[in-house]
Design a protein around this motif. Structure first.
Motif, PDB file in Angstrom:
ATOM      1  N   THR A 250       0.839  -1.209   0.000  1.00 21.18           N
ATOM      2  CA  THR A 250       0.000   0.000   0.000  1.00 21.18           C
ATOM      3  C   THR A 250       0.872   1.257   0.000  1.00 21.18           C
ATOM      4  N   HIS A 251       0.323   2.334  -0.570  1.00 24.72           N
ATOM      5  CA  HIS A 251       1.007   3.637  -0.642  1.00 24.72           C
ATOM      6  C   HIS A 251       2.387   3.495  -1.297  1.00 24.72           C
ATOM      7  N   ILE A 252       2.450   2.715  -2.349  1.00 24.27           N
ATOM      8  CA  ILE A 252       3.744   2.470  -3.000  1.00 24.27           C
ATOM      9  C   ILE A 252       4.302   3.746  -3.609  1.00 24.27           C
ATOM     10  N   ASN A 253       3.450   4.715  -3.884  1.00 25.50           N
ATOM     11  CA  ASN A 253       3.899   5.991  -4.453  1.00 25.50           C
ATOM     12  C   ASN A 253       4.761   6.792  -3.479  1.00 25.50           C
ATOM     13  N   LEU A 254       4.780   6.410  -2.190  1.00 23.81           N
ATOM     14  CA  LEU A 254       5.549   7.152  -1.186  1.00 23.81           C
ATOM     15  C   LEU A 254       6.970   6.641  -1.014  1.00 23.81           C
ATOM     16  N   LEU A 255       7.320   5.554  -1.685  1.00 22.09           N
ATOM     17  CA  LEU A 255       8.673   5.006  -1.554  1.00 22.09           C
ATOM     18  C   LEU A 255       9.717   5.922  -2.201  1.00 22.09           C
ATOM     19  N   SER A 256      10.855   6.051  -1.534  1.00 25.49           N
ATOM     20  CA  SER A 256      11.961   6.813  -2.111  1.00 25.49           C
ATOM     21  C   SER A 256      12.607   5.997  -3.222  1.00 25.49           C
ATOM     22  N   ILE A 257      13.479   6.629  -3.990  1.00 23.14           N
ATOM     23  CA  ILE A 257      14.159   5.932  -5.080  1.00 23.14           C
ATOM     24  C   ILE A 257      14.997   4.769  -4.528  1.00 23.14           C
ATOM     25  N   THR A 258      15.634   4.983  -3.390  1.00 22.94           N
ATOM     26  CA  THR A 258      16.439   3.920  -2.776  1.00 22.94           C
ATOM     27  C   THR A 258      15.570   2.727  -2.391  1.00 22.94           C
ATOM     28  N   GLU A 259      14.424   3.014  -1.775  1.00 25.95           N
ATOM     29  CA  GLU A 259      13.514   1.938  -1.371  1.00 25.95           C
ATOM     30  C   GLU A 259      12.875   1.258  -2.581  1.00 25.95           C
TER      31      GLU A 259
END
Length: 455
Positions: A250-259
């Motif tokens: 869920t909320h995958i749009n909030l992941l940073s580039i590293t994550e």
């Protein structure tokens, strides 16, 4: 039909009984309450029409003497029915689907074959002869439940029927969601579900679970707390089970580039890449493709998780489903009530057409969840929707009263436009409440908006 399976109690099922004979009703009521969470009795076709508009019923049991009258009462008020029951006549060719749920049960003192055949053509699924006996009523309910749970599916339309769907409504948008979710359930490709908060992303996952023929488990990952995610432990959880697994991010749009990079490595590893028991489902409140274009989301990860994509539109795009949802949420609240059941029902029955129009004209920025909260709040606090919106927005007006001063060089026409738009914005686009607040006719607001649009 012979069937050894006894009927079972369905907490979220509602039945409407249209029965003029009080003695017959007294026999039916205790039997039906063993199997239905909500039982409503009416004595006349007119009362039944009102109840039918206000509630979502899974089954109707109707006396043969009132069948045609009830049918006529609904079809004569077809325009009003379209407004309050949110059914578009141009999407339904069969008038039986407009007037009744999937099926209804006929009761009659007459065993004339012509009567029964005519009722069957109108959509009846069964017939109970009067006087009513417990075993006959139970047989009819058993038959109805058996048809509902064992109906053979011949095409997608039948399978994604509203009786089997968690998505409530009859708009083309909802119908397409049902159809798409069923098609998606037939494969195990990675799925991306996009939509604003409250549009039903988690509901879509539950729907996929229901469609799943095998026993399954769900593993949830919330990207709002990425520091708590152990990607390697997650991989082990997916591989150490023999159950069908839904891996929900869920909320995958909030992941940073590293994550995002860490997740991509995990998904491309041999542990998960060829694991047919694991289905990846990602949820996002914003368009990931737009994030890819803005270079804030990895394109490789996007195409890895979005092999299949479904977008859930906001409630404002299918307002014709609002009243059906209102009735659905009211039913659920009634079923959860014990001592206050009658009180809540009485409050709902005082709602007028203006209350339903207020609900349909509201913009619902937080979508279905906000609608559910508002319906329950109005019923519990004993306030009609129209007065609830007026009270809420009056508080907002008082809060912002001193925040808007118009420049002295503005013309009266410009000030009028700014003020009307400001009030409409506070009422979230509801033209009825805007007109009432300003003390003008609804047509005046419509005319002004049309003029400004042309300008």
């Amino acid at each position: 039909m012979n069937n050894n399976k006894s009927p079972s109690y369905i907490a979220d099922a509602a039945v409407l009984v249209i029965e003029p004979d009080l003695n017959a009703w007294k026999k039916l009521d205790p039997i039906l309450r063993l199997y239905f969470g909500f039982v409503k009795h009416t004595k006349t076709a007119e009362q039944a029409k009102v109840s039918f508009r206000r509630f979502h019923f899974n089954l109707i049991i109707i006396d043969s003497t009132l069948l045609k009258e009830f049918w006529q009462a609904l079809t004569d008020n077809k325009q009003q029915l379209d407004t309050l029951h949110t059914v578009h006549s141009n999407t339904r060719d069969d008038i039986t689907e407009l007037c009744f749920p999937l099926s209804f049960i006929l009761t009659s003192r007459s065993n004339e074959p012509e009567l029964i055949i005519e009722a069957m053509r109108m959509g009846a699924c069964d017939f109970i002869a009067k006087p009513l006996f417990h075993e006959d009523v139970e047989r009819a309910i058993t038959h109805w439940q058996f048809r509902l749970s064992h109906k053979k599916i011949t095409n997608i339309t039948n399978n994604c029927n509203k009786q089997h769907s968690l998505f409530i409504g009859e708009s083309e948008i909802i119908k397409n969601i049902r159809k798409n979710l069923y098609e998606i359930s037939l494969n195990h490709h990675p799925l991306l579900i996009e939509g604003e908060a409250g549009t039903g992303k988690k509901l879509a996952i539950k729907q996929l679970e229901l469609f799943s023929a095998s026993q399954s488990q769900m593993i949830n990952i919330d990207c709002r707390a990425p520091s708590l995610i152990d990607w390697h432990k997650l991989a082990n959880c997916c591989t150490q089970t023999k159950l069908q697994t839904f891996l929900v991010i869920t909320h995958i749009n909030l992941l940073s580039i590293t994550e995002q990079t860490q997740l991509l490595h995990l998904l491309n590893s041999t542990v998960l890449k060829n694991n047919s028991l694991v289905r990846l489902i990602s949820l996002s409140q914003s368009s990931l493709l737009n994030l890819v274009k803005n270079k804030t989301f990895l394109s490789d990860l996007y195409y890895r998780i979005a092999v299949v994509n479904i977008s859930l539109p906001p409630l404002s795009q299918h307002p014709e489903d609002i009243v059906t949802l209102v009735k659905f949420f009211t039913n659920n609240l009634l079923m959860a009530m014990d001592k206050n059941y009658g009180q809540i029902l009485s409050r709902f029955q005082t709602w007028q057409a203006s209350d339903f129009l207020s609900l349909t004209e509201h913009n619902w920025p937080n979508n279905t969840q906000e609608l559910k909260n508002t319906v329950e709040k109005c019923l519990i606090q004993n306030i009609t929707p129209q007065h609830y919106f007026m009270q809420t927005q009056r508080n907002e007006l008082e809060r912002t009263h001193n925040e808007h001063d118009f420049p002295i060089e503005w013309s009266l026409k410009k000030i009028e436009k700014a003020h009307i738009l400001r009030v409409m914005n506070i009422y979230q686009g509801n033209r009825i409440l805007t007109a009432e607040h300003l003390g003008v006719a609804r047509k005046t607001i419509d005319r002004k908006l049309k003029e400004w649009k042309q300008d």
